[in-house]
Design an enzyme around this catalytic site. Sequence first.
Site, PDB file in Angstrom:
ATOM      1  N   GLY A   1       0.829  -1.214   0.000  1.00 32.11           N
ATOM      2  CA  GLY A   1       0.000   0.000   0.000  1.00 32.11           C
ATOM      3  C   GLY A   1       0.857   1.255   0.000  1.00 32.11           C
TER       4      GLY A   1
ATOM      5  CE1 TYR B   1      14.051   3.909   1.453  1.00 26.30           C
ATOM      6  CE2 TYR B   1      15.979   5.084   0.695  1.00 26.30           C
ATOM      7  CZ  TYR B   1      15.262   3.913   0.809  1.00 26.30           C
ATOM      8  OH  TYR B   1      15.773   2.753   0.290  1.00 26.30           O
TER       9      TYR B   1
HETATM   10  C1  LIG Z   1      12.808  -2.067   7.079  1.00 21.67           C
HETATM   11  C2  LIG Z   1      12.456  -1.225   5.880  1.00 21.67           C
HETATM   12  C3  LIG Z   1      12.920  -1.583   4.638  1.00 21.67           C
HETATM   13  C4  LIG Z   1      12.589  -0.840   3.510  1.00 21.67           C
HETATM   14  N1  LIG Z   1      13.081  -1.219   2.298  1.00 21.67           N
HETATM   15  C5  LIG Z   1      12.759  -0.508   1.203  1.00 21.67           C
HETATM   16  C6  LIG Z   1      13.248  -0.888  -0.087  1.00 21.67           C
HETATM   17  O1  LIG Z   1      13.970  -1.872  -0.233  1.00 21.67           O
HETATM   18  N2  LIG Z   1      12.894  -0.128  -1.145  1.00 21.67           N
HETATM   19  C7  LIG Z   1      12.080   0.971  -1.023  1.00 21.67           C
HETATM   20  O2  LIG Z   1      11.749   1.596  -2.024  1.00 21.67           O
HETATM   21  N3  LIG Z   1      11.615   1.356   0.181  1.00 21.67           N
HETATM   22  C8  LIG Z   1      11.938   0.644   1.293  1.00 21.67           C
HETATM   23  N4  LIG Z   1      11.454   1.043   2.505  1.00 21.67           N
HETATM   24  C9  LIG Z   1      10.581   2.212   2.585  1.00 21.67           C
HETATM   25  C10 LIG Z   1       9.143   1.811   2.232  1.00 21.67           C
HETATM   26  O3  LIG Z   1       9.009   1.683   0.837  1.00 21.67           O
HETATM   27  C11 LIG Z   1       8.145   2.867   2.712  1.00 21.67           C
HETATM   28  O4  LIG Z   1       8.258   3.027   4.098  1.00 21.67           O
HETATM   29  C12 LIG Z   1       6.723   2.484   2.333  1.00 21.67           C
HETATM   30  O5  LIG Z   1       5.899   3.628   2.390  1.00 21.67           O
HETATM   31  C13 LIG Z   1       6.189   1.417   3.241  1.00 21.67           C
HETATM   32  O6  LIG Z   1       4.901   1.019   2.915  1.00 21.67           O
HETATM   33  P1  LIG Z   1       4.001   0.376   4.073  1.00 21.67           P
HETATM   34  O7  LIG Z   1       2.682   0.060   3.505  1.00 21.67           O
HETATM   35  O8  LIG Z   1       4.763  -0.710   4.745  1.00 21.67           O
HETATM   36  O9  LIG Z   1       3.953   1.590   5.097  1.00 21.67           O
HETATM   37  P2  LIG Z   1       2.805   2.369   5.877  1.00 21.67           P
HETATM   38  O10 LIG Z   1       3.512   2.959   7.044  1.00 21.67           O
HETATM   39  O11 LIG Z   1       1.632   1.515   6.148  1.00 21.67           O
HETATM   40  O12 LIG Z   1       2.396   3.515   4.871  1.00 21.67           O
HETATM   41  C14 LIG Z   1       3.290   4.486   4.389  1.00 21.67           C
HETATM   42  C15 LIG Z   1       2.511   5.689   3.866  1.00 21.67           C
HETATM   43  O13 LIG Z   1       1.600   5.282   2.848  1.00 21.67           O
HETATM   44  C16 LIG Z   1       0.248   5.515   3.240  1.00 21.67           C
HETATM   45  N5  LIG Z   1      -0.530   4.335   2.884  1.00 21.67           N
HETATM   46  C17 LIG Z   1      -0.257   3.060   3.235  1.00 21.67           C
HETATM   47  N6  LIG Z   1      -1.172   2.241   2.711  1.00 21.67           N
HETATM   48  C18 LIG Z   1      -2.042   3.003   2.030  1.00 21.67           C
HETATM   49  C19 LIG Z   1      -3.221   2.704   1.297  1.00 21.67           C
HETATM   50  N7  LIG Z   1      -3.651   1.451   1.161  1.00 21.67           N
HETATM   51  N8  LIG Z   1      -3.912   3.732   0.748  1.00 21.67           N
HETATM   52  C20 LIG Z   1      -3.477   5.006   0.891  1.00 21.67           C
HETATM   53  N9  LIG Z   1      -2.361   5.338   1.567  1.00 21.67           N
HETATM   54  C21 LIG Z   1      -1.652   4.342   2.137  1.00 21.67           C
HETATM   55  C22 LIG Z   1       0.306   5.692   4.743  1.00 21.67           C
HETATM   56  O14 LIG Z   1      -0.794   6.425   5.223  1.00 21.67           O
HETATM   57  C23 LIG Z   1       1.631   6.360   4.924  1.00 21.67           C
HETATM   58  O15 LIG Z   1       1.509   7.723   4.592  1.00 21.67           O
HETATM   59  C24 LIG Z   1      11.773   0.304   3.651  1.00 21.67           C
HETATM   60  C25 LIG Z   1      11.310   0.678   4.900  1.00 21.67           C
HETATM   61  C26 LIG Z   1      11.652  -0.065   6.019  1.00 21.67           C
HETATM   62  C27 LIG Z   1      11.167   0.354   7.371  1.00 21.67           C
END
Ligand SMILES: Cc1cc2nc3c(=O)[nH]c(=O)nc-3n(C[C@H](O)[C@H](O)[C@H](O)COP(=O)(O)OP(=O)(O)OC[C@H]3O[C@@H](n4cnc5c(N)ncnc54)[C@H](O)[C@@H]3O)c2cc1C
Length: 539
Positions: A180, A474
Site C-alpha cells: 500500500g 524515505y
Molecule cells: C525495514 C524497511 C525496509 C525498507 N526497504 C525498502 C526498499 O527496499 N525499497 C524501497 O523503495 N523502500 C523501502 N522502505 C521504505 C518503504 O518503501 C516505505 O516506508 C513504504 O511507504 C512502506 O509502505 P508500508 O505500507 O509498509 O507503510 P505504511 O507505514 O503503512 O504507509 C506508508 C505511507 O503510505 C500511506 N498508505 C499506506 N497504505 C495506504 C493505502 N492502502 N492507501 C493510501 N495510503 C496508504 C500511509 O498512510 C503512509 O503515509 C523500507 C522501509 C523499512 C522500514
Amino acid sequence: MKTPTISTLIFFLFTVFSCSCAASADGNVHGFLLCLKEEFQNYSSISSLVYTPINSSYQSVLDFSIRNKRFMSDSTPKPLVIITPEYEYQVAPIIYCAKHNQLQIRTRSGGHDFEGLSYVSEVPFVIIDLLNFSEITVDAEQKTAWLGAGATIGMLYYNIAIKSPKLAFPAGFSPTVGVGGHFSGGGWGVLLRKYGLAADNVIDARIVDVNGRILDRKSMGEDLFWAIRGGGGSSFGVILAWKVRLVDVPETVTVFTIYRDLDQNATQLIHRWQYVAPNFDEDLFLRIVARRNVSEGGRMTIRAAFNSVFLGGVDRLLAVMQEKFPELGLVRDDCIEMSWIQSILYNTGFPIDSLEPLLDRYQPDVGYYKGKSDYVQEPMPISGFEGVWRLFYEPEGSEAEFLLTPYGGKMAEIPDNATPFPHRAGYLYKVHHMVFWEAKDAHNAHKYISWIRRLYRYVTPYVTKSPRGAYFNYRDLDIGVNNNEGPISIATARVWGAKYFNKNFNRLVQVKTRVDPKNFFRDEQSIPPRRWWTGKEDI
Ligand SMILES: Cc1cc2nc3c(=O)[nH]c(=O)nc-3n(C[C@H](O)[C@H](O)[C@H](O)COP(=O)(O)OP(=O)(O)OC[C@H]3O[C@@H](n4cnc5c(N)ncnc54)[C@H](O)[C@@H]3O)c2cc1C
Ligand SMILES: *[C@@H]1O[C@H](CO)[C@@H](O)[C@H](O)[C@H]1NC(C)=O
Ligand SMILES: *[C@@H]1O[C@H](CO)[C@@H](O)[C@H](O)[C@H]1NC(C)=O
Ligand SMILES: *[C@@H]1O[C@H](CO)[C@@H](O)[C@H](O)[C@H]1NC(C)=O
Ligand SMILES: *[C@@H]1O[C@H](CO)[C@@H](O)[C@H](O)[C@H]1NC(C)=O
Ligand SMILES: *[C@@H]1O[C@H](CO)[C@@H](O)[C@H](O)[C@H]1NC(C)=O
C-alpha cells in the site's frame, strides 16, 4: 452532609456526560462509533474489527505493524480507534463517519513509514489498518497479479515464485514492507536498473475516494492513476488493491557480497563505483552499504559491502566485472548462482532453502532509527567520502549506514513526468543515510538525530540542489511539513514537495484539487488542494 437527590445526581451525570461529549475527541469518538452502527445494518459483523483502548487487544494490534520503535513510546499520540476491515465495502462507511465526526484517517498497510505517519497523528484520528487485505492472485500466463494493499512484498514474491521461477516483480528488499505504501511512493529494489520502480509496473488499482466510491483505473481517470504511482496514497484516498505487470528473470541469477575496508582501498573503490555502476549493463545491480567496523588490527575503519544481484550466470558476470570494474577484484569464489527467489532470501539474510519466512509479517527485532535521502548527479570527490567517514567515527555513528543505490539503465529511460517520481535521467545514484540506536539510548534519540542532520548538512555540496532531491518512501519530516489544522499553504508544501516530486508537485496539486478539494485526506506531508473559494495557488 446532605445525601444527593436523584435529580442532582442526574444533573451531575448529565453535566459530566455532556461535557465529555463536547470535549472534542471523546465526543467525536462516541459519534463516530454511533455512526458506524448506523452505517452497518449488521454492526455485529464488524464489531470484532473495531478496537478502542478499552479492548485488551488494542495495544497489540497497534504495535503489530510499527516498524520504528521511536514511535512506540507512551508519549506517541495514539489512535482513538483502529479498524481492520476484511472487505472492500467496509471502508467507505469508515471514511464517511470519520468525516462527519472531525476525525482524521491514517491508512496503514505495512507500517514501514520512516516517520510513522500511518499510525501517528497530532490531531484526533482513527487508523484503517489494511493488514487483512492481503489476498494475492498471480496469473503466470498473462504475467500479471492483483494484490490487496495490505499484502507485503514478501507475500508477493512468494506467490510469484510458487507459480514460476522465471517471473518476478521489481520491488524492495524487506519482505514485511506493505505494498500500500511502497507502491504508492515508488518502490525500488535490485531490479530497478532493468525494470524501474514498483510504481512503474502498476497497471491498475482500486481506491476508495473521499466520497466513498470504489474506483478502478478507468473510473478514477488517468490523472489520479498517475498520482498514486509515486505521489503517495495518503493524499488521495484509501488504496484497496493493485494490479501489476510481472517481469521476466532468468532461471539462474548470481549474487555476491564482498567487503572492503579503508586499508583495502574502500574509498577509492567507492569513488570509482560512481563512474561505473550507473553505466553497467542493466542486468547488473551493484550497490554499496558502508558502515563503521573494526579492522583486523583492531583499528576503527569503514567497511563497504559491495552487494550485487546479476541477472545471469557467473561466467558472464565475471566477464562484465573484469571489463568494467577490475579494481574491485571480484573472483569466482565470491559468487553464488541461485534462483531469483533465493536471491531475495539471500539479501534478506534468510536461509535460501525455505520460502515460508517470506509470508511472515511479524518482525521481531524492530529498532530505533532515523533515515534521510539524497541524490547525486556529479561524482563526489574522494575528500567528500573522507569527510563522511570522519562523521561515522563519532560516537553516534556506531550503528549508522551510508547506502548507495545506482541508477541508470531503465531508470534513465523513463521520462521524469511519467509518474510523480522525478529522479530519472542524469541521476547517478541515491544516497540513503540511516542512523540506528539501541533501547538503552531511547532517551538520547536527539543526539543521534542531530548527528544525522549534521551528516546531511555535510554532504550538501555533493548532492542535488534547488531543489535538493529526496525519496518520498524515505519519509523525512525535517525537509518540511504541513500545518496540522486549517488550510495548507501550497507554498509551504512546495518546500518538501519539490524535493520529493520536483516539477511534478504542481500536477499532484491539480489532481488533489479535483479528487479531494476539501482536503479530508491530510497529513504532515500530504499534497494540498488549491483553495476552491479563492482559486489562489498560494496562501
Ligand atoms: C525495514 C524497511 C525496509 C525498507 N526497504 C525498502 C526498499 O527496499 N525499497 C524501497 O523503495 N523502500 C523501502 N522502505 C521504505 C518503504 O518503501 C516505505 O516506508 C513504504 O511507504 C512502506 O509502505 P508500508 O505500507 O509498509 O507503510 P505504511 O507505514 O503503512 O504507509 C506508508 C505511507 O503510505 C500511506 N498508505 C499506506 N497504505 C495506504 C493505502 N492502502 N492507501 C493510501 N495510503 C496508504 C500511509 O498512510 C503512509 O503515509 C523500507 C522501509 C523499512 C522500514
Ligand atoms: C450478522 O453478521 C454475523 C457475522 O458475520 C452473521 O453471523 C449474522 O448472521 C449476521 N446477521 C444478519 C441478520 O445478517
Ligand atoms: C471491543 O469491545 C467492544 C465492546 O465490548 C466489543 O463490541 C468489540 O467487539 C471489541 N472489539 C474487538 C476487536 O474485540
Ligand atoms: C487479520 O490478520 C491478522 C494477522 O495476519 C490475523 O491474525 C487475523 O486473524 C486476521 N483477522 C481476520 C478477521 O481475518
Ligand atoms: C590500493 O590501490 C593501490 C594503487 O591504487 C594499489 O597499489 C594497491 O595494491 C591497492 N590495495 C589493495 C589492497 O587493493
Ligand atoms: C564488521 O563486519 C563484519 C562483516 O564483514 C561483520 O560480520 C561484523 O559484525 C562487523 N563488526 C562490527 C563491529 O560492526
